[in-house]
Design a protein around this motif. Structure first.
Motif, PDB file in Angstrom:
ATOM      1  N   LEU A 128       2.950   3.134  -7.253  1.00 23.14           N
ATOM      2  CA  LEU A 128       2.334   4.176  -8.088  1.00 23.14           C
ATOM      3  C   LEU A 128       1.179   3.625  -8.914  1.00 23.14           C
ATOM      4  CD1 LEU A 128       5.481   6.160  -9.299  1.00 23.14           C
ATOM      5  CD2 LEU A 128       3.828   6.813  -7.544  1.00 23.14           C
ATOM      6  N   VAL A 129       1.352   2.418  -9.414  1.00 22.33           N
ATOM      7  CA  VAL A 129       0.283   1.812 -10.212  1.00 22.33           C
ATOM      8  C   VAL A 129      -0.948   1.581  -9.356  1.00 22.33           C
ATOM      9  CG1 VAL A 129      -0.406  -0.253 -11.494  1.00 22.33           C
ATOM     10  CG2 VAL A 129       1.820   0.800 -11.920  1.00 22.33           C
ATOM     11  N   ARG A 130      -0.743   1.049  -8.110  1.00 19.18           N
ATOM     12  CA  ARG A 130      -1.888   0.807  -7.224  1.00 19.18           C
ATOM     13  C   ARG A 130      -2.569   2.123  -6.838  1.00 19.18           C
ATOM     14  NH1 ARG A 130       1.665  -3.077  -5.016  1.00 19.18           N
ATOM     15  NH2 ARG A 130       2.334  -1.571  -3.415  1.00 19.18           N
ATOM     16  N   ALA A 131      -1.805   3.154  -6.654  1.00 21.61           N
ATOM     17  CA  ALA A 131      -2.396   4.441  -6.284  1.00 21.61           C
ATOM     18  C   ALA A 131      -3.064   5.135  -7.473  1.00 21.61           C
ATOM     19  CB  ALA A 131      -1.317   5.352  -5.695  1.00 21.61           C
ATOM     20  N   PHE A 132      -2.550   4.851  -8.658  1.00 21.97           N
ATOM     21  CA  PHE A 132      -3.036   5.550  -9.858  1.00 21.97           C
ATOM     22  C   PHE A 132      -4.250   4.866 -10.480  1.00 21.97           C
ATOM     23  CE2 PHE A 132      -2.493   6.902 -14.387  1.00 21.97           C
ATOM     24  CZ  PHE A 132      -2.653   8.259 -14.168  1.00 21.97           C
ATOM     25  N   THR A 133      -4.395   3.556 -10.278  1.00 21.03           N
ATOM     26  CA  THR A 133      -5.451   2.799 -10.963  1.00 21.03           C
ATOM     27  C   THR A 133      -6.862   3.186 -10.532  1.00 21.03           C
ATOM     28  OG1 THR A 133      -3.955   0.934 -11.327  1.00 21.03           O
ATOM     29  CG2 THR A 133      -6.316   0.499 -11.450  1.00 21.03           C
ATOM     30  N   PRO A 134      -7.220   3.251  -9.255  1.00 22.78           N
ATOM     31  CA  PRO A 134      -8.608   3.593  -8.890  1.00 22.78           C
ATOM     32  C   PRO A 134      -9.077   4.953  -9.402  1.00 22.78           C
ATOM     33  CG  PRO A 134      -7.450   2.615  -7.036  1.00 22.78           C
ATOM     34  CD  PRO A 134      -6.411   2.898  -8.065  1.00 22.78           C
ATOM     35  N   PRO A 135      -8.297   6.037  -9.189  1.00 25.73           N
ATOM     36  CA  PRO A 135      -8.787   7.308  -9.746  1.00 25.73           C
ATOM     37  C   PRO A 135      -8.832   7.318 -11.268  1.00 25.73           C
ATOM     38  CG  PRO A 135      -6.581   7.582  -8.840  1.00 25.73           C
ATOM     39  CD  PRO A 135      -7.056   6.237  -8.406  1.00 25.73           C
ATOM     40  N   THR A 136      -7.937   6.555 -11.881  1.00 28.61           N
ATOM     41  CA  THR A 136      -7.977   6.476 -13.348  1.00 28.61           C
ATOM     42  C   THR A 136      -9.254   5.806 -13.819  1.00 28.61           C
ATOM     43  OG1 THR A 136      -5.566   6.392 -13.477  1.00 28.61           O
ATOM     44  CG2 THR A 136      -6.813   5.590 -15.378  1.00 28.61           C
ATOM     45  N   ALA A 137      -9.608   4.700 -13.156  1.00 27.88           N
ATOM     46  CA  ALA A 137     -10.848   4.005 -13.525  1.00 27.88           C
ATOM     47  C   ALA A 137     -12.055   4.904 -13.290  1.00 27.88           C
ATOM     48  CB  ALA A 137     -10.975   2.709 -12.740  1.00 27.88           C
ATOM     49  N   ALA A 138     -12.061   5.624 -12.156  1.00 24.98           N
ATOM     50  CA  ALA A 138     -13.178   6.536 -11.873  1.00 24.98           C
ATOM     51  C   ALA A 138     -13.244   7.648 -12.903  1.00 24.98           C
ATOM     52  CB  ALA A 138     -13.025   7.101 -10.466  1.00 24.98           C
ATOM     53  N   ALA A 139     -12.087   8.180 -13.288  1.00 21.51           N
ATOM     54  CA  ALA A 139     -12.067   9.258 -14.282  1.00 21.51           C
ATOM     55  C   ALA A 139     -12.555   8.765 -15.644  1.00 21.51           C
ATOM     56  CB  ALA A 139     -10.655   9.843 -14.385  1.00 21.51           C
ATOM     57  N   LEU A 140     -12.121   7.557 -16.028  1.00 16.27           N
ATOM     58  CA  LEU A 140     -12.570   7.009 -17.305  1.00 16.27           C
ATOM     59  C   LEU A 140     -14.075   6.761 -17.293  1.00 16.27           C
ATOM     60  CD1 LEU A 140      -9.695   4.499 -18.211  1.00 16.27           C
ATOM     61  CD2 LEU A 140     -10.201   6.710 -19.272  1.00 16.27           C
ATOM     62  N   THR A 194      11.880   7.482   5.784  1.00 15.41           N
ATOM     63  CA  THR A 194      11.306   8.097   4.572  1.00 15.41           C
ATOM     64  C   THR A 194      10.757   7.016   3.648  1.00 15.41           C
ATOM     65  OG1 THR A 194      12.892   9.898   4.725  1.00 15.41           O
ATOM     66  CG2 THR A 194      11.761   9.573   2.611  1.00 15.41           C
ATOM     67  N   PHE A 195       9.475   7.240   3.150  1.00 12.66           N
ATOM     68  CA  PHE A 195       8.863   6.268   2.229  1.00 12.66           C
ATOM     69  C   PHE A 195       9.120   6.698   0.785  1.00 12.66           C
ATOM     70  CE2 PHE A 195       5.200   5.119  -0.443  1.00 12.66           C
ATOM     71  CZ  PHE A 195       5.331   3.733  -0.390  1.00 12.66           C
ATOM     72  N   VAL A 196       9.702   5.813   0.040  1.00 11.51           N
ATOM     73  CA  VAL A 196       9.979   6.051  -1.383  1.00 11.51           C
ATOM     74  C   VAL A 196       9.190   5.045  -2.194  1.00 11.51           C
ATOM     75  CG1 VAL A 196      11.725   6.172  -3.177  1.00 11.51           C
ATOM     76  CG2 VAL A 196      12.286   6.898  -0.835  1.00 11.51           C
ATOM     77  N   PRO A 197       8.106   5.461  -2.884  1.00 13.83           N
ATOM     78  CA  PRO A 197       7.264   4.500  -3.622  1.00 13.83           C
ATOM     79  C   PRO A 197       7.987   3.951  -4.837  1.00 13.83           C
ATOM     80  CG  PRO A 197       6.552   6.736  -4.110  1.00 13.83           C
ATOM     81  CD  PRO A 197       7.606   6.857  -3.052  1.00 13.83           C
ATOM     82  N   ASN A 198       7.705   2.697  -5.083  1.00 13.33           N
ATOM     83  CA  ASN A 198       8.227   2.095  -6.305  1.00 13.33           C
ATOM     84  C   ASN A 198       7.156   2.094  -7.393  1.00 13.33           C
ATOM     85  OD1 ASN A 198       6.462   0.108  -5.535  1.00 13.33           O
ATOM     86  ND2 ASN A 198       8.052  -1.285  -4.768  1.00 13.33           N
ATOM     87  N   GLN A 199       7.425   1.386  -8.474  1.00 10.47           N
ATOM     88  CA  GLN A 199       6.500   1.387  -9.616  1.00 10.47           C
ATOM     89  C   GLN A 199       5.158   0.764  -9.266  1.00 10.47           C
ATOM     90  OE1 GLN A 199       6.751  -1.168 -13.408  1.00 10.47           O
ATOM     91  NE2 GLN A 199       7.899   0.706 -13.950  1.00 10.47           N
ATOM     92  N   SER A 200       5.163  -0.328  -8.508  1.00 11.13           N
ATOM     93  CA  SER A 200       3.916  -1.004  -8.109  1.00 11.13           C
ATOM     94  C   SER A 200       3.070  -0.112  -7.219  1.00 11.13           C
ATOM     95  CB  SER A 200       4.233  -2.321  -7.416  1.00 11.13           C
ATOM     96  OG  SER A 200       4.941  -3.191  -8.268  1.00 11.13           O
ATOM     97  N   LEU A 240       5.880   6.457 -15.840  1.00  7.97           N
ATOM     98  CA  LEU A 240       5.923   5.331 -14.909  1.00  7.97           C
ATOM     99  C   LEU A 240       7.014   4.331 -15.247  1.00  7.97           C
ATOM    100  CD1 LEU A 240       2.120   4.614 -14.278  1.00  7.97           C
ATOM    101  CD2 LEU A 240       3.767   5.797 -12.811  1.00  7.97           C
ATOM    102  N   ARG A 241       7.341   4.181 -16.500  1.00  7.03           N
ATOM    103  CA  ARG A 241       8.332   3.158 -16.815  1.00  7.03           C
ATOM    104  C   ARG A 241       9.733   3.542 -16.315  1.00  7.03           C
ATOM    105  NH1 ARG A 241      10.100   3.286 -23.169  1.00  7.03           N
ATOM    106  NH2 ARG A 241      10.806   5.466 -23.267  1.00  7.03           N
ATOM    107  N   TYR A 242       9.922   4.811 -15.973  1.00  4.78           N
ATOM    108  CA  TYR A 242      11.226   5.230 -15.451  1.00  4.78           C
ATOM    109  C   TYR A 242      11.306   5.107 -13.922  1.00  4.78           C
ATOM    110  CZ  TYR A 242      12.115   7.076 -20.095  1.00  4.78           C
ATOM    111  OH  TYR A 242      12.295   7.195 -21.440  1.00  4.78           O
ATOM    112  N   VAL A 243      10.176   4.745 -13.302  1.00  7.23           N
ATOM    113  CA  VAL A 243      10.195   4.533 -11.845  1.00  7.23           C
ATOM    114  C   VAL A 243      10.642   3.097 -11.586  1.00  7.23           C
ATOM    115  CG1 VAL A 243       8.830   4.514  -9.732  1.00  7.23           C
ATOM    116  CG2 VAL A 243       8.364   6.222 -11.511  1.00  7.23           C
TER     117      VAL A 243
END
Length: 374
Positions: free
Chosen positions: A55-67, A47-53, A31-34
């Protein structure tokens, strides 16, 4: 907390730590390279090109659920696994509680692989077996000791009752009989105390020459041997053992006394031999006598066991001679062997750890000649 709960928490903690480290690796190496600001190409304005924010918003909920799932899975899985791993301890605890109530016949008999729990269970079963045998031996010994002590007391009481009802008692004869009975009771009590002392193993150790102990025991028992017409022959080398001089002398006296008393009615012989090697020293006492079987000879080490033809005399003893020898031998980390002789009689061998090399002795020479005492 119980050990099972500690295992479950530890298991869950390890899973959470591993998950956190995995997320950290994803952040550090991905993520730090995005970039935070992305540039949209003119050729593809839709075309939609996601930035770092993004990815973080998309990654946080499933990460919390997985943890959360991993935490619950770690706790439940750890609880189940810990229960299966600690199941043998439940059986061991149950056996321990039964042993604490006095039930020594229960055994764990844990099945499965030879792991730490199996080793612990097997060691506990072996300890229970030894304790059960020891308790049974002590109970048998206490019963025999009570019987042996009751006999002289009952005899004394009978003689006193007869004297009380006899209008003209023979005081001198009564006193002599009471002295004989009292002397036997005293000898039995002293033998019991010596047996207890030897079993405790509380004594200082020093070099003891078994050949000198054999000579001293022979001089002590020579009057008894002469009275019975028994010849004592001593021979052998210097045999230095580490132990208590008093106890090892008592061991030798008991062996020699038994060999003299349990012998032929006339013209019996006792052979006392000492020997040594680099690790062990030996004292062997053989005697003539009636033919014995190996089964009968093995029972002589039991307390209050006497030969079948034993006759009560002033030197008959109290039935603890070889029991004391056994206890002294075990206290000195030695071994005792009894074997019947083909010609009659018995051969008793005591082996003890040898004294360290270079230990001095008062006895000179490499060996000693055969000495005959009649």
């Amino acid at each position: 907390m119980s050990a099972r709960l500690k295992f479950a928490l530890s298991y869950a903690g390890v899973i959470m730590l591993a998950s956190t480290l995995l997320l950290a690796v994803v952040w550090v190496f991905l993520l730090r390279y995005v970039p935070e600001v992305t540039h949209v190409s003119v050729r593809s304005p839709g075309t939609f090109v996601p930035n770092q924010s993004d990815l973080v918003r998309a990654f946080t909920p499933p990460t919390a659920a997985a943890l959360t799932f991993l935490l619950v899975f770690g706790l439940v899985g750890g609880w189940v696994l810990a229960g299966r791993m600690l199941a043998p301890l439940t059986r061991i605890t149950h056996a321990t509680r039964l042993a604490a109530t006095g039930s020594l016949s229960h055994r764990i008999r844990l099945q499965g692989r030879q792991d730490e729990f199996r080793e612990l269970a097997d060691a506990f079963d072996a300890m229970l077996a030894r304790l059960q045998a020891h308790v049974a031996e002590q109970q048998r010994f206490a019963a025999n000791a009570s019987h042996e002590l009751r006999t002289p007391l009952a005899i004394s009481q009978t003689m006193l009752d007869v004297a009380a009802h006899d209008p003209s008692p023979d005081t001198k004869q009564l006193i002599e009989r009471l002295q004989a009975v009292n002397s036997r009771a005293i000898n039995l009590t002293e033998a019991l105390l010596l047996l207890s002392r030897a079993g405790q193993g509380s004594f200082s150790r020093e070099p003891v020459d078994l050949s000198l102990a054999a000579e001293e025991a022979t001089e002590t028992l020579l009057p008894v041997a002469e009275q019975r017409g028994v010849t004592i022959e001593t021979s052998g080398d210097i045999a230095l053992a580490m132990g208590s001089p008093a106890l090892l002398l008592q061991l030798t006296i008991n062996l020699l006394h038994n060999a003299v008393v349990h012998n032929l009615p006339e013209h019996g012989t006792v052979w006392v031999t000492s020997s040594h090697d680099s690790e062990r020293v030996s004292l062997t006492v053989e005697n003539t006598g009636e033919k014995l079987s190996a089964e009968v000879a093995a029972t002589f080490v039991e307390p209050f066991q006497r030969g079948s033809e034993r006759i009560r005399t002033d030197h008959a003893g109290v039935g603890l001679g070889l029991a004391i020898v056994t206890s002294i031998t075990e206290a000195h980390e030695g071994s005792l062997t009894l074997a019947p002789r083909a010609a009659g009689g018995i051969c008793v061998t005591v082996q003890l750890p040898a004294a360290p090399a270079g230990t001095s002795s008062e006895k000179e020479g490499d060996g000693s000649p055969t000495r005959r005492h009649s």
